[in-house]
Design an enzyme around this catalytic site. Structure first.
Site, PDB file in Angstrom:
ATOM      1  CE  LYS A 141      -4.002  -2.296   0.929  1.00 25.44           C
ATOM      2  NZ  LYS A 141      -3.566  -3.692   0.956  1.00 25.44           N
TER       3      LYS A 141
HETATM    4  C1  LIG Z   1      -4.141  -4.770   0.461  1.00 27.43           C
HETATM    5  C2  LIG Z   1      -3.338  -6.005   0.365  1.00 27.43           C
HETATM    6  C3  LIG Z   1      -3.644  -6.996  -0.568  1.00 27.43           C
HETATM    7  C4  LIG Z   1      -4.833  -6.885  -1.499  1.00 27.43           C
HETATM    8  O1  LIG Z   1      -4.686  -5.870  -2.450  1.00 27.43           O
HETATM    9  P1  LIG Z   1      -5.974  -5.298  -3.222  1.00 27.43           P
HETATM   10  O2  LIG Z   1      -5.460  -4.175  -4.012  1.00 27.43           O
HETATM   11  O3  LIG Z   1      -6.935  -4.866  -2.172  1.00 27.43           O
HETATM   12  O4  LIG Z   1      -6.491  -6.417  -4.036  1.00 27.43           O
HETATM   13  C5  LIG Z   1      -2.834  -8.103  -0.630  1.00 27.43           C
HETATM   14  N1  LIG Z   1      -1.789  -8.253   0.210  1.00 27.43           N
HETATM   15  C6  LIG Z   1      -1.474  -7.328   1.127  1.00 27.43           C
HETATM   16  C7  LIG Z   1      -0.332  -7.576   2.045  1.00 27.43           C
HETATM   17  C8  LIG Z   1      -2.229  -6.174   1.238  1.00 27.43           C
HETATM   18  O5  LIG Z   1      -1.907  -5.254   2.142  1.00 27.43           O
END
Ligand SMILES: *Cc1c(COP(=O)(O)O)cnc(C)c1O
Length: 503
Positions: free
Chosen positions: A113
């Site tokens: 993120k």
């Molecule tokens: C948010 C997240 C995901 C999922 O990503 P999306 O964009 O919501 O599909 C997968 N792995 C981790 C570690 C995340 O923080």
């Protein structure tokens, strides 16, 4: 470049307006009206460019109402060495022939993120000035763990913004919780919600659309915005690393320009994989995407059957950031697949609301299957993937990445073991963020120790450095202790912002 609503219920807006609003006020999501193409020659030339330069090439095609100088400044601030202490920003690690891991966790909170949330606050605060808004922004975030942490880190101490994060009380790891509750910044608020992530996300979505609340907010000089991946400002920075990864493979002579690759994405809210899909539509040579799910495998079923059915049990897994039943960004994908048929999208989401399910027409399903395959890994398979990856390559992965690895192996199995395309598997979190699950997977049991001591335990096993943001976390002061139930979120917000109850 203009942005339109997936439900055809809003005027065309500039990117700044789309980013400022977060989502379409009447429901629906903003998408670019057209998808810019990048020529083969340009993609090939990316092998001579830095991550920051590639970022500019992508961003300026989508964010045409921002000036070149603005974008360049934001990019250089977001992806500076303090935030990403590796020059590649998103390094590609070769584990085996045609088998690559894209490490998206070198940012300040150890999860992917950060790739977007280090940049997005600049886009958003500039958007507010561009749109001549003189209100203070209140960023509301519903998080399954990583978004909240990364958003708090990205927005803390940003002027003209307050950030309020809601997380499911029992749905995040101890480490994630500590990262959030110890966050500094006098504009940050963190609230634990009694319920699961979907309850939390639904409640936050509801207050976003609440007319009364929005009115009292405006009267007090505030306005809501979102840092969830429903905000276009979250998605566009994520397109960049798919190009940078391809450029890396070119540079290392792993592929030639035009060679197709496959991309595996551990998926929750469908934001990361949607960004990959936009990269493909822009010209990135991709054969197939592998949409990887954990036991909450609604997307696996959807891709296989064309039926999206949320009437199922929500499961808590060792990959909590993927414990989601309503993948918000799927709506954008459906809008793209149907060639912007907002009537269809509107109908399907109406059905989802009324009946808890919808079914897409079979010709759309065929189109989706041409480019997407859905695979899921259960808890045991995820743990085995961690163990096997560690034993084969001396490389520790977190449980989310492990879901991706297992999903990819199932995909290869379906193709009778033939891996015809180099694959990139997104590594979405640093293994230390989920030390307990990783140790248990590798060793078969967990020593009776607290989550923080387990960091050192994992270090003994792997020899890998503990991610900088997780060292000394335990000693940090807890600054946030609010708790509420999912139907008290509105009240909580009024309380935080000191806005009176109405009626
Ligand atoms: C948010 C997240 C995901 C999922 O990503 P999306 O964009 O919501 O599909 C997968 N792995 C981790 C570690 C995340 O923080």
């Amino acid at each position: 470049m203009k942005y339109i609503s997936t439900r055809g219920n809003y005027k065309k807006v500039d990117s700044a307006e789309a980013i400022r609003l977060g989502m379409v006020p009447a429901g629906g999501l903003f998408v670019p009206e057209t998808i810019p193409r990048i020529s083969e020659a340009r993609i090939e030339n990316m092998k001579n460019k830095s991550y920051q330069e590639i970022a500019y090439q992508i961003l300026h095609r989508y964010l045409t109402d921002y000036q070149a100088g603005e974008l360049k400044e934001f990019i250089s601030k977001a992806y500076q060495e303090d935030n990403f202490p590796v020059s590649a920003i998103a390094p590609v690690k070769k584990l085996d022939a045609d088998y690559f891991i894209l490490e998206l966790w070198h940012g300040p909170t150890a999860a992917f993120k950060d790739m977007a949330l280090q940049l997005m606050p600049y886009l958003l605060t500039k958007a507010v000035t561009k749109c001549n808004i003189n209100k203070e922004l209140v960023i509301l975030v519903a998080t399954s763990g990583d978004t909240g942490t990364a958003a708090l880190e990205g927005f803390k101490n940003v002027e003209g913004v307050k950030i309020v994060v809601f997380y499911p009380e029992d749905g995040v790891s101890k480490i994630q919780e500590a990262q959030m509750t110890t966050v500094e910044g006098d504009n940050t608020v963190v609230v634990a919600v009694e319920g699961n992530f979907d309850d939390c996300q639904n409640a936050v979505k509801k207050v976003f659309g609440d007319k009364d609340l929005n009115q009292s907010l405006a009267a007090s000089g505030y306005q809501f915005s979102s840092a969830n991946s429903i905000n276009w400002g979250r998605l566009v920075p994520q397109i960049v690393y798919y190009f940078s990864a391809y450029a890396h493979l070119l540079r290392e002579n792993e592929i030639k320009m035009g060679d197709k690759i496959e991309i595996t994405v551990p998926t929750g809210n469908f934001g990361n994989i949607l960004s990959a899909y936009y990269a493909y539509r822009m010209g990135l040579p991709v054969n197939q995407f592998i949409c990887a799910s954990n036991e909450n495998n609604i997307l696996t079923d959807f891709i296989e059957t064309g039926v999206y059915d949320i009437r199922r049990q929500f499961k808590k897994t060792i990959s909590p950031s993927m414990d989601i039943l309503i993948s918000s960004n799927l709506e954008r994908f459906l809008f793209e697949i149907t060639d912007h048929n907002f009537e269809k999208v509107k109908k399907w989401y109406q059905q989802l609301k009324e009946k808890g399910k919808f079914e897409i027409d079979s010709h759309y399903q065929v189109m989706i299957q041409e480019i997407f395959t859905g695979k899921f890994a259960d808890e045991k398979e995820s743990k085995t993937a961690i163990k096997n990856t560690f034993e084969s390559y001396n490389y520790a992965v977190d449980p989310h990445t492990a879901v991706g690895i297992k999903a990819f192996h199932k995909h290869i199995h379906d193709k009778k073991g033939e891996n015809l395309f180099p694959v990139i598997i997104d590594s979405t979190a640093n293994p230390y963020k989920f030390s307990k699950a990783v140790i248990e997977a590798i060793q078969g049991d967990i020593p009776e120790k607290g989550d923080f001591e387990l960091l050192n335990e994992l270090k003994k096993i792997t020899g890998m450095d503990i991610h900088r943001c997780l060292k000394n976390l335990e000693a940090k002061k807890i600054r946030h202790q609010r708790v509420c139930s999912d139907n008290e979120i509105e009240k909580e917000i009024r309380d935080i912002l000191d806005i009176n109850q109405e009626h």
